[in-house]
Scaffold this motif. Structure first.
Motif, PDB file in Angstrom:
ATOM      1  N   LEU A 173       5.416  10.198   0.551  1.00 36.90           N
ATOM      2  CA  LEU A 173       4.647   9.138   0.495  1.00 36.90           C
ATOM      3  C   LEU A 173       5.138   8.105   1.736  1.00 36.90           C
TER       4      LEU A 173
ATOM      5  N   GLU B  32       3.967   0.879   2.488  1.00 36.93           N
ATOM      6  CA  GLU B  32       4.019  -0.597   3.178  1.00 36.93           C
ATOM      7  C   GLU B  32       4.345  -1.614   2.262  1.00 36.93           C
TER       8      GLU B  32
ATOM      9  N   GLU C 113       0.891  -1.151  -0.312  1.00 27.56           N
ATOM     10  CA  GLU C 113      -0.009   0.006  -0.048  1.00 27.56           C
ATOM     11  C   GLU C 113       0.918   1.086  -0.018  1.00 27.56           C
ATOM     12  N   SER C 114       0.233   2.350  -0.552  1.00 29.80           N
ATOM     13  CA  SER C 114       0.920   3.622  -0.542  1.00 29.80           C
ATOM     14  C   SER C 114       0.058   4.485  -0.074  1.00 29.80           C
ATOM     15  N   ARG C 115       0.373   5.653   0.922  1.00 30.59           N
ATOM     16  CA  ARG C 115      -0.214   6.598   1.586  1.00 30.59           C
ATOM     17  C   ARG C 115       0.310   8.021   1.227  1.00 30.59           C
TER      18      ARG C 115
ATOM     19  N   LEU D 275       1.084  11.354   2.041  1.00 28.64           N
ATOM     20  CA  LEU D 275       1.207  12.265   3.495  1.00 28.64           C
ATOM     21  C   LEU D 275       1.477  13.739   3.165  1.00 28.64           C
TER      22      LEU D 275
END
Length: 360
Positions: free
Chosen positions: A318, A321, A310-312, A314
């Motif tokens: 980034l 995970e 997963e990429s989040r 922010l």
């Protein structure tokens, strides 16, 4: 005159006669509970020291003992080399020449802004107290608010009034208990910069209590990290970040990937490589701690094999995970560039910074 963080010209704050402050084996007990365990700490004249640690670690208790609001169970507090709290002497708070800025600002609602600021100047004549109060308000940009009452001010304005009240008597030592915790993030940054400028102008010795490691690094000449009523490590921001004395300190200053390992032949083996651990005995269980910024996402076939989970987004970075064979927990990376979508096979490469290794 000087300019604040927004470029506005403001008058300089009055200079204080900075005083050194020392704690010698200070202990504070509340019944069977011990809030402070024999704290010894020297703060030279003119230094800004940040007391850093989680809630309940004893930061505020130590600050209140310095101010004289609380008495130590044992040990001594020395101000400019003279005992102000200890077995031989106790000096009342108002006689110490120490400024105290509370977390909730503690402004008197029935007094005007100017009367609040001048409250600590009662030894001066009325005219002189008013003049000094207005100078302090002018320094924090609130001279035009002198005749208003605290309840109509915003949180940031109340914080400025509390700061003006603290610096108006030109204390040799200024104590600040989480002064920015009630402000939103943008205002907090602005107030930190302005307050730091004022502290440098007044040249007073200052202790700033905070639970925010970034705030401590931005404001403190040195940082005293506390846990459970004890000092964990004292030093500059660079020292605590680069050479933390234990994993608690490392976690406080960095986002870590913690990989269990065991020392064999002076090395700790991980899926990311073998790392020197000569200071630890063989068979010692350890945690190899790799900062998220010290891992780079590289094409598959290079580095350690990994899979994007997963990429989040922010904002500035980034948070990615990834799953890595041999590592039970997800591995997190803060890459500088774009990352392939979830499910993509990639590699992870170590940066130049060696990981931190601590006993598990």
């Amino acid at each position: 005159m000087s300019r604040n963080a927004r470029g506005t010209i403001v008058p300089k704050a009055g200079v204080s006669f900075a005083k050194p402050l020392s704690f010698e084996n200070v202990r504070r007990e509340f019944g069977d509970a011990c809030a402070l365990h024999d704290i010894s700490l020297d703060i030279p004249a003119g230094e800004i020291l940040c007391l850093l640690g989680p809630s309940g670690c004893g930061k505020t208790t130590l600050l209140r003992i310095a101010a004289g609001v609380e008495r130590p169970t044992s040990g001594r507090v020395l101000l400019d080399g003279e005992e102000v709290a200890g077995p031989n002497r106790f000096v009342l708070p108002e006689k110490r020449g120490i400024g105290l800025m509370f977390q909730d600002y503690a402004l008197f609602p029935h007094l005007t802004v100017l009367q609040n600021v001048a409250y600590g100047l009662r030894d001066l004549g009325r005219t002189e107290a008013k003049r000094e109060g207005l100078l302090a308000l002018e320094r924090v940009g609130l001279a035009s608010y002198a005749n208003r009452y605290p309840h109509i001010l915003s949180g940031g304005e109340q914080q400025r009034v509390a700061l003006a009240r603290a610096i108006a008597p030109r204390p040799g030592v200024l104590l600040m208990d989480e002064p920015f915790s009630g402000l939103d993030s943008r205002l907090r940054d602005q107030m930190r910069d302005d307050t730091l400028a004022i502290l440098h102008e007044t040249k007073a010795t200052a202790i700033v209590v905070t639970h925010d490691s970034e705030e401590a690094m931005r404001m403190g000449d040195r940082i005293a990290l506390m846990r459970g009523g004890r000092l964990v490590q004292v030093g500059s921001a660079e020292e605590l970040y680069s050479a933390p004395s234990e994993i608690f300190a490392a976690r406080f200053f960095s986002d870590l990937n913690e990989i269990p390992s065991r020392v064999a032949s002076g090395k700790a083996e991980t899926p990311f490589g073998s790392f020197e651990a000569k200071e630890l005995a063989d068979e010692t269980e350890v945690l190899v701690c790799i900062r998220q910024r010290d891992l780079n996402v590289v094409p598959a076939g290079e580095g350690t094999p990994a899979s994007v989970v997963e990429s989040r987004f922010l904002g500035d970075v980034l948070l990615v995970e990834l799953a890595v064979a041999g590592v039970e927990r997800p591995v997190f990376v803060r890459p500088s560039g774009p990352v392939p979508p979830p499910g993509t096979e990639v590699g992870l490469a170590m940066g130049e910074t060696a990981p931190l290794i601590f006993p598990a």
